[in-house]
Write a protein that holds these residues in place. Structure first.
Motif, PDB file in Angstrom:
ATOM      1  N   LEU A 116      -0.743   1.773  -2.840  1.00  0.00           N
ATOM      2  CA  LEU A 116      -0.223   0.403  -2.847  1.00  0.00           C
ATOM      3  C   LEU A 116      -1.366  -0.595  -2.738  1.00  0.00           C
ATOM      4  O   LEU A 116      -1.406  -1.595  -3.467  1.00  0.00           O
TER       5      LEU A 116
ATOM      6  N   ARG B   2       0.741  -8.181  -0.991  1.00  0.00           N
ATOM      7  CA  ARG B   2       1.311  -6.865  -0.688  1.00  0.00           C
ATOM      8  C   ARG B   2       2.822  -6.821  -0.936  1.00  0.00           C
ATOM      9  O   ARG B   2       3.311  -5.871  -1.557  1.00  0.00           O
TER      10      ARG B   2
ATOM     11  N   GLU C 148       4.670  -4.292  -3.524  1.00  0.00           N
ATOM     12  CA  GLU C 148       5.758  -3.395  -3.121  1.00  0.00           C
ATOM     13  C   GLU C 148       6.971  -3.581  -4.037  1.00  0.00           C
ATOM     14  O   GLU C 148       7.626  -2.607  -4.427  1.00  0.00           O
TER      15      GLU C 148
END
Length: 397
Positions: free
Chosen positions: A38, A49, A53
């Motif tokens: 990730l 982030r 995701e």
């Protein structure tokens, strides 16, 4: 794949387009790497982030991406790894030649899953040849349990100049009655090959020149993976040539780029005829069936047969002359020698020596590592490029 940072939303002004841009960037990054965490994906795409995701969740839900085990070892909680799902689709490459029909099926990483090949009569009419080729594709799919609707795209290589609309061009009398000609399979200029194959296999089929596809395959998986600008010379049952620029086939306005064998002054047709006559004589002497003439001449020449060596040297010379013409025009990184005649060192050595006398600079000559599968693999690469182009397409704002 270019990075698409979050702050572009103000500039793009379209949240749906921004999401598509980010999804394409993420998918491109995963295509370019064996796997990504990730954090790695976030860095490559240039997003936050939470956005990374969301992108991963969407790609996993659509089954384009899957989570995989990361490397063992290390302290703490291991990072989650994700990779592109090669099995999310399948492509097929077909090769329809004078003496054979062949099909291969690959996943979206280009890994060959199955192949199937059948011999054909060189005099077979076009409808029968196309039916046999379609049967070959279906047999190939059956080996891996695929139905037609599970095949994402199909490419096919055929002999002759192929126009932009994927039809084999009739140049039997030249555009101005010049007498220039290129070889094509019996009846193929009179039928819509792409339409006939599409109906027979149940999937859209893109048709291209077989020699050019063989060149594409050599750059993709063969002898020329480190070279993007190539001249490809084919020597088998006939002679042919193709050119790659930047790893892409150069077609030209009429699909005839590289068809220099049409020039009578090069003597390709007459020289290949002499080669086959010599091979036929050797086959008759040993009571062998037709189809291996070039191989028989090479074997005889290697063993010291002067007549066979003379014919082989002539073929190498006229092919090298054609290669030199193309090389002087496009200045490639390398010349790739393919086709059945390229197997074994004798012919390649003759070709190299002759080419060295005809160019301004030394040119590396590479010998095909793909053999008879090259056209079908090149057709699969053509189909794969179509799939990836559609997958990574971003509509205009």
């Amino acid at each position: 794949m270019s990075e698409v940072p979050d702050h572009r939303v103000g500039r793009v002004g379209n949240p749906s387009l921004l999401r598509r841009l980010n999804l394409v960037a993420a998918l491109g990054a995963l295509l370019d790497a064996p796997s990504l965490t990730l954090r790695e994906l976030q860095a490559v795409v240039g997003v936050s982030r939470p956005t990374a995701e969301q992108l991963l969740a969407a790609l996993v839900a659509d089954q384009w991406v899957e989570e995989v085990a990361g490397p063992a070892g290390g302290r703490g909680r291991p990072a989650r790894h994700f990779r592109f799902r090669a099995g999310a689709g399948h492509v097929t490459g077909m090769d329809i030649g004078a003496h054979k029909a062949m099909a291969v099926v690959t996943d979206l990483r280009g890994r060959t899953l199955a192949e199937h090949r059948v011999p054909l009569d060189p005099e077979l009419d076009a409808p029968s040849r196309l039916r046999a080729a379609a049967d070959t594709a279906h047999a190939c799919w059956a080996k891996v349990g695929l139905a037609a609707d599970e095949v994402t795209a199909v490419g096919c290589g055929v002999t002759g100049a192929v126009r932009a609309e994927h039809r084999v061009r009739d140049v039997s009398s030249g555009p101005t009655g010049s007498g220039l000609a290129t070889y094509s399979l019996p009846g193929f200029t009179a039928v819509d090959v792409a339409a006939a194959l599409s109906e027979a296999v149940g999937r859209p089929v893109t048709v291209a020149n077989d020699v050019k596809l063989a060149a594409l395959a050599e750059h993709w998986q063969g002898a020329a993976t480190e070279h993007a600008d190539l001249v490809y010379m084919f020597a088998g049952h006939r002679a042919g040539a193709g050119v790659l620029f930047g790893g892409r086939v150069h077609e030209g306005k009429h699909g005839a780029a590289g068809e220099i064998g049409a020039l009578p002054t090069l003597g390709w047709s007459s020289t290949m005829a002499r080669l086959h006559a010599r091979g036929a004589a050797l086959a008759a002497r040993r009571k062998l069936p037709p189809g291996r003439e070039g191989e028989l001449v090479i074997t005889a020449a290697t063993r010291g047969d002067e007549d066979s060596l003379a014919v082989l040297s002539e073929v190498a010379a006229v092919l090298a002359k054609g290669a030199a013409i193309l090389a002087l025009a496009v200045d490639p990184e390398a010349v790739v020698l393919g086709g059945g005649m390229s197997r074994g060192p004798l012919f390649a050595d003759l070709f190299r020596r002759e080419l060295a006398t005809l160019t301004l600079f030394p040119i590396e000559v590479l010998v095909s590592t793909l053999g008879a599968e090259s056209v079908a693999l090149g057709a699969a690469r053509l189909a794969l490029d179509e799939v990836l182009a559609d997958l990574l397409h971003v509509p205009h704002a």
